[in-house]
Design an enzyme around this catalytic site. Sequence first.
Site, PDB file in Angstrom:
ATOM      1  N   TYR A 133      12.131 -13.835 -55.238  1.00  0.00           N
ATOM      2  CA  TYR A 133      12.619 -12.720 -54.796  1.00  0.00           C
ATOM      3  C   TYR A 133      12.749 -11.975 -54.143  1.00  0.00           C
ATOM      4  CZ  TYR A 133       8.992  -8.422 -54.465  1.00  0.00           C
ATOM      5  OH  TYR A 133       8.577  -7.211 -54.042  1.00  0.00           O
ATOM      6  N   LYS A 137      14.828  -8.802 -53.841  1.00  0.00           N
ATOM      7  CA  LYS A 137      15.131  -7.212 -53.129  1.00  0.00           C
ATOM      8  C   LYS A 137      15.987  -6.984 -52.442  1.00  0.00           C
ATOM      9  CE  LYS A 137      10.713  -5.779 -54.979  1.00  0.00           C
ATOM     10  NZ  LYS A 137      11.737  -4.030 -56.151  1.00  0.00           N
TER      11      LYS A 137
HETATM   12  C1  8X3 Z   1       6.106  -6.427 -51.900  1.00  0.00           C
HETATM   13  C2  8X3 Z   1       5.895  -6.915 -50.555  1.00  0.00           C
HETATM   14  O1  8X3 Z   1       5.384  -8.876 -49.205  1.00  0.00           O
HETATM   15  O2  8X3 Z   1       4.491  -9.285 -51.065  1.00  0.00           O
HETATM   16  O3  8X3 Z   1       7.160  -7.113 -52.561  1.00  0.00           O
HETATM   17  O4  8X3 Z   1       6.757  -9.554 -50.871  1.00  0.00           O
HETATM   18  S1  8X3 Z   1       5.899  -8.973 -50.188  1.00  0.00           S
END
Ligand code: 8X3
Length: 232
Positions: A133, A137
């Site tokens: 994830y 990002k």
């Molecule tokens: C969402 C924030 O900290 O849960 O992108 O990854 S976090």
Amino acid sequence: MFAEHSANLILVARRSDKLEKLSVKLADKYKVKCLAAKLDVRERPEVADFIENLPDEFGNIDILINNAGLASGFDPMQEADFADWDKMIDTNINGLLNITRYVVPQMIERGTGHIINIGSIAGRQVYPKGGVYCASKFAVRAINQGLAIDLMDTAIRVSSVDPGLAETEFAMVRFEGDAEKASGVYEGMTPLSGMDVAEAVLFVASRPSHVNIGDMLILPSDQASAYHVHRE
Ligand code: 8X3
């Protein structure tokens, strides 16, 4: 929030029922034009067809908000599910690229436009069990920077808004509907709301044309980094 400020809207997502209801409500309440369409940003040919065949009155996209994205799963990399990885990479990276690639040339042609990417604190710091994830990002952050460089000699602005813990459907999606695990993410602290993030996006979109907010980190007051969260 954009409708409230008189913007006409093109709303695309996969859940067309929800979208249709929202579209009717916003058009009625704020007297703006709304076009709602079922679209999966992962499907490149569908994205191309949609953007290239917009009805005339919606043909000029001034602001593109790349919001579609998700976290799927929370496992050490060596145990993670390939399907979770594919979902995140295909949506968060390829989906964002698909839409952007088809919208930007039209913005260049018209000499105006603003792309606002929704990144994350996870695009700046990597946390355990979030590696892929976070990678997706980090990619959004790189794409944001790369696009800004490539569009520097145009009137198109490129920005990213990077939230920390925000209570939306995010955690429910990550934990596949496990409400207990999902609510644990925000336990004992006050997360951001979708509205808090929307306000930041509106701020970014409403600067004078010589000002570009390149990126904006927006965290709950209870959060100082991806690793530091104050919980009561
Ligand atoms: C969402 C924030 O900290 O849960 O992108 O990854 S976090």
